[in-house]
Design an enzyme around this catalytic site. Structure first.
Site, PDB file in Angstrom:
ATOM      1  N   ARG A  61       0.778  -1.450   0.005  1.00  0.00           N
ATOM      2  CA  ARG A  61       0.018   0.172  -0.060  1.00  0.00           C
ATOM      3  C   ARG A  61       0.740   1.307   0.394  1.00  0.00           C
ATOM      4  O   ARG A  61       0.407   2.024  -0.288  1.00  0.00           O
ATOM      5  CB  ARG A  61      -0.900  -0.099   1.350  1.00  0.00           C
ATOM      6  CG  ARG A  61      -1.855  -0.972   1.282  1.00  0.00           C
ATOM      7  CD  ARG A  61      -2.815  -1.364   2.270  1.00  0.00           C
ATOM      8  NE  ARG A  61      -2.685  -1.454   3.172  1.00  0.00           N
ATOM      9  CZ  ARG A  61      -2.327  -2.819   3.926  1.00  0.00           C
ATOM     10  NH1 ARG A  61      -2.678  -3.676   2.965  1.00  0.00           N
ATOM     11  NH2 ARG A  61      -1.474  -3.067   4.801  1.00  0.00           N
ATOM     12  N   GLU A  98       2.087  -4.912  14.247  1.00  0.00           N
ATOM     13  CA  GLU A  98       1.005  -4.981  15.083  1.00  0.00           C
ATOM     14  C   GLU A  98       0.399  -6.531  14.884  1.00  0.00           C
ATOM     15  O   GLU A  98      -0.254  -7.203  15.897  1.00  0.00           O
ATOM     16  CB  GLU A  98       0.088  -4.202  14.533  1.00  0.00           C
ATOM     17  CG  GLU A  98      -1.054  -3.643  14.912  1.00  0.00           C
ATOM     18  CD  GLU A  98      -2.597  -2.220  14.724  1.00  0.00           C
ATOM     19  OE1 GLU A  98      -1.832  -2.212  13.697  1.00  0.00           O
ATOM     20  OE2 GLU A  98      -3.850  -2.338  15.560  1.00  0.00           O
TER      21      GLU A  98
HETATM   22  P1  AMP Z   1       3.089  -1.798  11.761  1.00  0.00           P
HETATM   23  O1  AMP Z   1       4.219  -1.917  11.074  1.00  0.00           O
HETATM   24  O2  AMP Z   1       2.857  -1.859  12.719  1.00  0.00           O
HETATM   25  O3  AMP Z   1       3.510  -0.011  11.995  1.00  0.00           O
HETATM   26  O4  AMP Z   1       2.347  -1.519  11.110  1.00  0.00           O
HETATM   27  C1  AMP Z   1       2.187  -0.956   9.877  1.00  0.00           C
HETATM   28  C2  AMP Z   1       2.113  -2.093   8.537  1.00  0.00           C
HETATM   29  O5  AMP Z   1       0.914  -2.513   8.180  1.00  0.00           O
HETATM   30  C3  AMP Z   1       2.005  -0.660   7.256  1.00  0.00           C
HETATM   31  O6  AMP Z   1       2.195  -1.547   5.998  1.00  0.00           O
HETATM   32  C4  AMP Z   1      -0.036  -0.592   6.958  1.00  0.00           C
HETATM   33  O7  AMP Z   1      -0.588  -0.766   5.677  1.00  0.00           O
HETATM   34  C5  AMP Z   1      -0.264  -1.874   7.945  1.00  0.00           C
HETATM   35  N1  AMP Z   1      -0.697  -2.084   9.215  1.00  0.00           N
HETATM   36  C6  AMP Z   1      -1.197  -1.592  10.224  1.00  0.00           C
HETATM   37  N2  AMP Z   1      -2.064  -1.645  11.132  1.00  0.00           N
HETATM   38  C7  AMP Z   1      -2.779  -1.157  10.422  1.00  0.00           C
HETATM   39  C8  AMP Z   1      -4.380  -1.012  10.261  1.00  0.00           C
HETATM   40  N3  AMP Z   1      -5.171  -0.573  12.029  1.00  0.00           N
HETATM   41  N4  AMP Z   1      -4.747  -0.382   8.524  1.00  0.00           N
HETATM   42  C9  AMP Z   1      -4.399  -0.293   8.251  1.00  0.00           C
HETATM   43  N5  AMP Z   1      -2.716  -0.729   7.654  1.00  0.00           N
HETATM   44  C10 AMP Z   1      -2.625  -1.668   8.907  1.00  0.00           C
END
Ligand code: AMP
Length: 174
Positions: A61, A98
């Site tokens: 994305r 996450e």
């Molecule tokens: P993080 O490494 O936890 O910051 O996760 C970021 C990545 O996971 C990004 O590439 C986002 O596209 C996706 N992502 C994580 N949580 C969400 C969420 N609540 N909504 C949309 N995309 C998310």
């Protein structure tokens, strides 16, 4: 259209990809021409005076906003991808996010010490993905690294994982 209205267009999808996650679905903004324009214009305004030479997008994305920004800035686009997708010699980094763990890769020759880089992803959640990308790109010794997201989920405090001197910017904060 204003950025505040883009915020209204972004769709919350509950329990995707797993139970308990509220997924910020940007496809509802990307399909709207006026929202695309304001995202592009806001990104350009933020980075246009900084001598940026490469915009790095995080699969998948992050490719959308990174391509828009690279085009606006007359900079190059560099993909950070999931393992096994990039065809040439790569550098790799593993990280936790996450919902689960993952590994990302970048082409070893994608960034040079002459580059000023913006790292871009759609959403900042825990920051694990971007921190891994930051470490990958930092190991290639560019002149400067900026970090950008369209959306920041501030309650997850992902911003805190980055060194204090790194410029971290988000268009829309929840
Ligand atoms: P993080 O490494 O936890 O910051 O996760 C970021 C990545 O996971 C990004 O590439 C986002 O596209 C996706 N992502 C994580 N949580 C969400 C969420 N609540 N909504 C949309 N995309 C998310």
């Amino acid at each position: 259209m204003k950025l505040e209205q883009v915020k209204d267009i972004i769709r919350d999808v509950y329990d995707f990809p797993t139970k308990g996650i509220v997924f910020k679905d940007l496809t509802t903004a990307f399909k709207d021409p006026a929202a695309m324009k304001v995202i592009g214009a806001t990104l350009n305004e933020r980075y246009k005076e900084l001598g940026v030479t490469k915009v790095v997008g995080i699969e998948s994305r992050g490719f959308i906003g990174a391509s828009i920004l690279a085009y606006e800035l007359n900079a190059g686009f560099v993909p950070v991808r999931k393992p096994g997708k990039l065809p040439a010699d790569t550098l790799k980094m593993s990280y936790s996010k996450e919902y689960g763990t993952d590994t990302i890769e970048i082409h070893r020759d994608a960034i040079t010490p002459d580059d000023v880089v913006v790292l871009h992803d759609d959403v900042l959640a825990t920051g694990g993905t971007m921190m891994a990308a930051y470490e990958l790109v930092k190991s290639m010794n560019p002149k400067k690294i900026y970090i950008n997201f369209i959306i920041e989920l501030s309650f997850l405090k992902g911003r805190d994982v980055f060194p204090a001197d790194v410029d971290v910017n988000s268009l829309i904060v929840y």
